[in-house]
Design a protein around this motif. Sequence first.
Motif, PDB file in Angstrom:
ATOM      1  N   GLN A   3      -1.113  -0.088  -0.113  1.00 38.46           N
ATOM      2  CA  GLN A   3      -1.579  -0.051  -1.488  1.00 38.46           C
ATOM      3  C   GLN A   3      -0.395   0.200  -2.423  1.00 38.46           C
ATOM      4  O   GLN A   3       0.491   0.998  -2.115  1.00 38.46           O
ATOM      5  CB  GLN A   3      -2.615   1.053  -1.647  1.00 38.46           C
ATOM      6  CG  GLN A   3      -3.278   1.078  -2.992  1.00 38.46           C
ATOM      7  CD  GLN A   3      -4.363   2.145  -3.061  1.00 38.46           C
ATOM      8  OE1 GLN A   3      -4.587   2.869  -2.104  1.00 38.46           O
ATOM      9  NE2 GLN A   3      -5.034   2.229  -4.184  1.00 38.46           N
ATOM     10  N   LYS A   4      -0.386  -0.480  -3.561  1.00 40.88           N
ATOM     11  CA  LYS A   4       0.689  -0.319  -4.539  1.00 40.88           C
ATOM     12  C   LYS A   4       0.571   1.053  -5.202  1.00 40.88           C
ATOM     13  O   LYS A   4      -0.513   1.528  -5.511  1.00 40.88           O
ATOM     14  CB  LYS A   4       0.592  -1.420  -5.591  1.00 40.88           C
ATOM     15  CG  LYS A   4       1.722  -1.388  -6.591  1.00 40.88           C
ATOM     16  CD  LYS A   4       1.616  -2.538  -7.567  1.00 40.88           C
ATOM     17  CE  LYS A   4       2.714  -2.413  -8.608  1.00 40.88           C
ATOM     18  NZ  LYS A   4       2.618  -3.444  -9.620  1.00 40.88           N
ATOM     19  N   ASP A   5       1.692   1.688  -5.415  1.00 42.22           N
ATOM     20  CA  ASP A   5       1.728   2.988  -6.074  1.00 42.22           C
ATOM     21  C   ASP A   5       1.216   2.826  -7.511  1.00 42.22           C
ATOM     22  O   ASP A   5       1.694   1.957  -8.245  1.00 42.22           O
ATOM     23  CB  ASP A   5       3.159   3.520  -6.076  1.00 42.22           C
ATOM     24  CG  ASP A   5       3.239   4.965  -6.492  1.00 42.22           C
ATOM     25  OD1 ASP A   5       2.845   5.271  -7.635  1.00 42.22           O
ATOM     26  OD2 ASP A   5       3.679   5.782  -5.678  1.00 42.22           O
ATOM     27  N   GLN A   8       4.107   2.984 -10.119  1.00 44.74           N
ATOM     28  CA  GLN A   8       5.344   2.261  -9.843  1.00 44.74           C
ATOM     29  C   GLN A   8       5.848   1.521 -11.078  1.00 44.74           C
ATOM     30  O   GLN A   8       7.049   1.504 -11.354  1.00 44.74           O
ATOM     31  CB  GLN A   8       5.153   1.281  -8.687  1.00 44.74           C
ATOM     32  CG  GLN A   8       6.434   0.561  -8.325  1.00 44.74           C
ATOM     33  CD  GLN A   8       6.275  -0.330  -7.116  1.00 44.74           C
ATOM     34  OE1 GLN A   8       5.201  -0.440  -6.541  1.00 44.74           O
ATOM     35  NE2 GLN A   8       7.352  -0.966  -6.720  1.00 44.74           N
ATOM     36  N   LYS A   9       4.930   0.941 -11.844  1.00 47.54           N
ATOM     37  CA  LYS A   9       5.331   0.203 -13.051  1.00 47.54           C
ATOM     38  C   LYS A   9       6.077   1.126 -14.014  1.00 47.54           C
ATOM     39  O   LYS A   9       7.121   0.765 -14.553  1.00 47.54           O
ATOM     40  CB  LYS A   9       4.087  -0.381 -13.724  1.00 47.54           C
ATOM     41  CG  LYS A   9       4.369  -1.132 -14.994  1.00 47.54           C
ATOM     42  CD  LYS A   9       3.082  -1.673 -15.596  1.00 47.54           C
ATOM     43  CE  LYS A   9       3.340  -2.330 -16.937  1.00 47.54           C
ATOM     44  NZ  LYS A   9       2.086  -2.789 -17.561  1.00 47.54           N
ATOM     45  N   CYS A  12       9.570   2.111 -12.628  1.00 45.76           N
ATOM     46  CA  CYS A  12      10.543   1.021 -12.808  1.00 45.76           C
ATOM     47  C   CYS A  12      10.970   0.914 -14.268  1.00 45.76           C
ATOM     48  O   CYS A  12      12.137   0.645 -14.557  1.00 45.76           O
ATOM     49  CB  CYS A  12       9.944  -0.294 -12.324  1.00 45.76           C
ATOM     50  SG  CYS A  12       9.748  -0.383 -10.531  1.00 45.76           S
ATOM     51  N   SER A  46       0.262   9.130  -6.024  1.00 48.15           N
ATOM     52  CA  SER A  46       1.485   8.418  -6.368  1.00 48.15           C
ATOM     53  C   SER A  46       2.709   9.107  -5.771  1.00 48.15           C
ATOM     54  O   SER A  46       3.004  10.256  -6.097  1.00 48.15           O
ATOM     55  CB  SER A  46       1.640   8.335  -7.886  1.00 48.15           C
ATOM     56  OG  SER A  46       2.894   7.787  -8.211  1.00 48.15           O
ATOM     57  N   CYS A  48       5.661   8.082  -6.430  1.00 48.01           N
ATOM     58  CA  CYS A  48       6.625   8.081  -7.535  1.00 48.01           C
ATOM     59  C   CYS A  48       6.554   9.359  -8.358  1.00 48.01           C
ATOM     60  O   CYS A  48       7.520   9.726  -9.014  1.00 48.01           O
ATOM     61  CB  CYS A  48       6.370   6.886  -8.456  1.00 48.01           C
ATOM     62  SG  CYS A  48       6.658   5.282  -7.699  1.00 48.01           S
TER      63      CYS A  48
END
Length: 67
Positions: A3-5, A8-9, A12, A46, A48
């Motif tokens: 699964q995407k964090d 993350q967006k 970044c 998350s 991150c």
Amino acid sequence: MPQKDPCQKQACAIQKCLQANKYIESRCEDVIRAMRMCCVHAGENSICCSGFAREQSSTEPKIPGAS
């Protein structure tokens, strides 16, 4: 598939902003604020946010007599 964090967006965006602004944090306050808000909502979901969680707990005011 992992699964995407959820933050993350924003993570970044912080890196991109810092690189573009020669790592002067004051120029990236808006994206850092967006990351903190994401971390409030995502919490432990998350990876991150792990650094932001440590940062917040270390900067919280200490109340004398409280443990």
